[in-house]
Design a protein around this motif. Structure first.
Motif, short mmCIF file in Angstrom:
data_model
loop_
_atom_site.label_atom_id
_atom_site.label_comp_id
_atom_site.label_asym_id
_atom_site.label_seq_id
_atom_site.Cartn_x
_atom_site.Cartn_y
_atom_site.Cartn_z
N GLY A 133 0.73 -1.29 0.27
CA GLY A 133 -0.04 -0.56 0.00
C GLY A 133 0.62 1.20 0.20
N SER A 134 1.94 1.48 -0.06
CA SER A 134 2.84 2.50 0.39
C SER A 134 4.09 2.83 -1.37
CB SER A 134 3.58 2.09 1.13
OG SER A 134 2.68 2.05 2.23
N LEU A 135 3.84 3.51 -1.89
CA LEU A 135 5.09 4.07 -2.03
C LEU A 135 6.27 4.21 -2.96
CD1 LEU A 135 5.34 5.26 -6.47
CD2 LEU A 135 5.19 7.02 -5.38
N ILE A 136 6.66 2.90 -3.05
CA ILE A 136 8.28 2.52 -2.76
C ILE A 136 9.45 3.73 -3.47
CG2 ILE A 136 10.41 0.73 -2.27
CD1 ILE A 136 8.17 0.97 0.07
N LEU A 137 9.31 2.91 -4.29
CA LEU A 137 10.27 3.34 -5.80
C LEU A 137 9.73 4.04 -7.11
CD1 LEU A 137 13.14 0.54 -5.88
CD2 LEU A 137 13.19 2.76 -4.68
N GLU A 138 10.26 4.56 -7.86
CA GLU A 138 10.03 5.63 -8.66
C GLU A 138 10.76 5.70 -10.00
OE1 GLU A 138 6.47 8.86 -10.07
OE2 GLU A 138 7.19 8.80 -7.97
N ASP A 139 10.82 5.59 -11.26
CA ASP A 139 11.59 5.96 -12.24
C ASP A 139 13.32 4.66 -11.77
OD1 ASP A 139 10.21 7.09 -13.53
OD2 ASP A 139 10.57 9.49 -11.83
N PHE A 140 13.19 3.75 -11.26
CA PHE A 140 13.54 2.80 -11.34
C PHE A 140 14.05 2.37 -12.62
CE2 PHE A 140 10.10 1.17 -9.46
CZ PHE A 140 9.57 -0.67 -10.75
N PRO A 141 14.92 1.70 -12.94
CA PRO A 141 15.56 1.10 -14.38
C PRO A 141 14.54 -0.89 -14.28
CG PRO A 141 17.62 1.01 -12.92
CD PRO A 141 16.15 1.60 -12.11
N THR A 142 14.48 -0.27 -16.09
CA THR A 142 13.29 -1.63 -16.62
C THR A 142 14.05 -2.82 -15.53
OG1 THR A 142 14.87 -1.45 -18.28
CG2 THR A 142 12.88 -0.38 -18.00
N ASP A 173 -4.75 5.82 -0.89
CA ASP A 173 -5.68 4.75 0.39
C ASP A 173 -6.03 3.83 -0.12
OD1 ASP A 173 -7.58 6.40 -0.49
OD2 ASP A 173 -8.52 5.20 0.33
N LEU A 174 -6.09 3.50 -1.42
CA LEU A 174 -6.56 2.51 -2.48
C LEU A 174 -5.48 1.05 -2.24
CD1 LEU A 174 -9.67 3.00 -4.73
CD2 LEU A 174 -9.49 2.36 -1.96
N ALA A 175 -4.32 1.88 -2.80
CA ALA A 175 -3.53 1.83 -2.93
C ALA A 175 -2.83 0.44 -2.46
CB ALA A 175 -1.89 2.64 -2.91
N LYS A 176 -3.50 -0.31 -1.50
CA LYS A 176 -2.79 -1.84 -0.40
C LYS A 176 -3.84 -2.85 -1.47
CE LYS A 176 -6.98 -0.63 2.20
NZ LYS A 176 -7.44 -0.80 3.88
N TYR A 177 -4.36 -2.88 -2.11
CA TYR A 177 -4.80 -3.53 -3.18
C TYR A 177 -3.90 -3.80 -4.10
CZ TYR A 177 -8.84 -2.43 0.03
OH TYR A 177 -10.09 -2.56 0.89
N GLY A 178 -2.51 -3.35 -4.52
CA GLY A 178 -2.33 -3.39 -5.68
C GLY A 178 -2.45 -3.22 -7.31
N VAL A 179 -2.23 -4.03 -8.40
CA VAL A 179 -2.40 -3.89 -9.33
C VAL A 179 -4.54 -3.35 -9.56
CG1 VAL A 179 -2.51 -4.74 -12.12
CG2 VAL A 179 -1.08 -5.41 -10.18
N GLY A 180 -4.85 -4.29 -8.80
CA GLY A 180 -6.49 -3.87 -8.99
C GLY A 180 -6.82 -1.62 -8.83
N TYR A 181 -5.65 -1.50 -7.69
CA TYR A 181 -5.97 -0.17 -7.78
C TYR A 181 -5.31 1.05 -8.88
CZ TYR A 181 -3.48 3.70 -5.70
OH TYR A 181 -2.42 5.22 -6.20
N LEU A 182 -4.03 0.89 -8.99
CA LEU A 182 -4.03 0.96 -10.67
C LEU A 182 -4.29 1.02 -11.95
CD1 LEU A 182 0.18 -0.89 -10.03
CD2 LEU A 182 -0.77 1.98 -9.73
N LEU A 183 -4.93 -0.01 -11.82
CA LEU A 183 -5.90 -0.24 -12.99
C LEU A 183 -7.63 0.24 -12.84
CD1 LEU A 183 -6.73 -1.32 -15.73
CD2 LEU A 183 -7.95 -3.22 -14.62
N HIS A 184 -7.93 0.21 -11.53
CA HIS A 184 -9.31 1.14 -11.70
C HIS A 184 -8.79 2.62 -11.71
CE1 HIS A 184 -11.47 4.45 -8.47
NE2 HIS A 184 -12.54 3.43 -9.15
N GLY A 185 -7.76 3.20 -11.07
CA GLY A 185 -7.57 4.61 -11.91
C GLY A 185 -7.22 4.75 -13.18
N LEU A 186 -6.71 3.81 -13.56
CA LEU A 186 -6.62 3.86 -15.17
C LEU A 186 -7.17 4.12 -16.36
CD1 LEU A 186 -4.92 4.48 -17.62
CD2 LEU A 186 -5.21 1.47 -17.69
#
Length: 324
Positions: free
Chosen positions: A10-19, A131-144
């Motif tokens: 549920g937390s943003l750990i890293l951003e723009d890390f190498p693929t 607050d919905l980030a704890k639901y993982g990929v489902g949270y990302l897909l919902h926002g999109l």
């Protein structure tokens, strides 16, 4: 251009890390990885295919543009194709932006063929609902999806406003108003057709995501996806009603033009009847044969009186019948 994000518990750990680090993070069941590729090359597609074990048919669909909005299910992932819509405020022209999405248990991969789709708006939506980030990929897909569907709804509302503006001009007189109604109605019909091809398939897409056997949407997220589905239904129904409205406007415009033409013909015919009286009288008195009053002032006054009285009588009759 590549963007990455890593969520864990549920937390943003890293951003723009190498693929290159993606393969390490996706093995963690508590992690959710977002990878965004804009204008990807063949090497990018080869990379995601290898890292995530994507099906070759899904990768082929992502490589080729102009896909139909859909959701395809494969053994280890799902593939989603959708379109975002933007409206030019001045011209009202609709612009579509295609988006391909791969959905795995621990990753969401978005692929954009160009920069027309503003991914920053999606990132802002994620950050505003962290607050919905704890639901993982489902949270990302919902926002999109929520961002995409809201764009559809805004486009439908804009078209509705423009159709109402055309309706206000429908019964106005003047050549400019007539040309404006004809030009705008055809432009709106073209935009509505484009919008309909994008909006209607989304109903099936979101409805499929709500299926429990896909295991994409966690139980607590179902109400949020249901809300997106409700917006999709409203946009779909609104689009269909606008289709009927624009058809009605075009038919009414033809009817109005026909009525105006009939009115013009009625007036022209009435005036032609009035003009025919002096033509007939002067033609009669212009005969080269003797007749009562020939070459006298009385004959001239008689013919003039007949013209005036007959013309006035016809004008009064036509005016009373509303033919003039």
């Amino acid at each position: 251009m590549t963007r990455t994000r890593l969520y864990r518990n549920g937390s943003l750990i890293l951003e723009d890390f190498p693929t290159a680090d993606i393969s390490e993070y996706v093995k963690d069941p508590d992690a959710a990885v977002w990878l965004d590729l804009c204008d990807p090359c063949s090497a990018d597609f080869a990379m995601i295919s290898e890292e995530f074990g994507l099906h070759e048919l899904a990768v082929e669909d992502a490589r080729h543009e102009h896909q139909r909005p859909k959701l395809d299910r494969y053994r280890t992932h799902a593939f989603l194709s959708a379109y975002a819509i933007s409206v030019d405020e001045g011209s009202g022209q609709l612009t579509t932006s295609e988006l391909s999405v791969f959905i795995t248990p621990t990753a969401l991969i978005t692929i954009r063929p160009d920069h027309r789709f503003d991914i920053e708006k999606v990132v802002e939506r994620w950050d505003n609902n962290s607050d919905l980030a704890k639901y993982g990929v489902g949270y990302l897909l919902h926002g999109l999806l929520d961002h995409i569907v809201d764009g559809h709804f805004a486009a439908v509302q804009d078209l509705d406003d423009r159709i109402e503006a055309v309706e206000d001009l429908l019964f106005d007189e003047g050549r400019e108003q007539i040309d404006s109604v004809q030009r705008d109605s055809y432009a709106l019909r073209k935009n509505l057709t484009k919008l309909r091809r994008v909006v209607l398939p989304m109903r099936e897409v979101v409805n499929s995501l709500l299926r429990r056997d896909l295991h994409i949407v966690a139980e607590p997220l179902l109400p949020y996806y249901q809300d997106v589905y409700d917006h999709v239904l409203r946009a779909t129904e609104w689009t269909e009603s606008l289709r009927d409205m624009i058809t009605s406007i075009m038919e009414t415009n033809l009817t109005v033009q026909g009525n105006r033409m009939n009115l013009i013909m009625k007036k022209v015919t009435s005036w032609a009847s009035i003009v025919a009286v002096p033509t007939a009288v002067t033609g009669f008195y212009g005969q080269n044969v003797p007749y009562p009053g020939v070459n006298t002032h009385a004959g001239f006054l008689t013919s003039t009186g007949v013209i005036v009285v007959a013309s006035a009588l016809l004008y009064w009759v036509f005016r009373r019948k509303d033919w003039i």
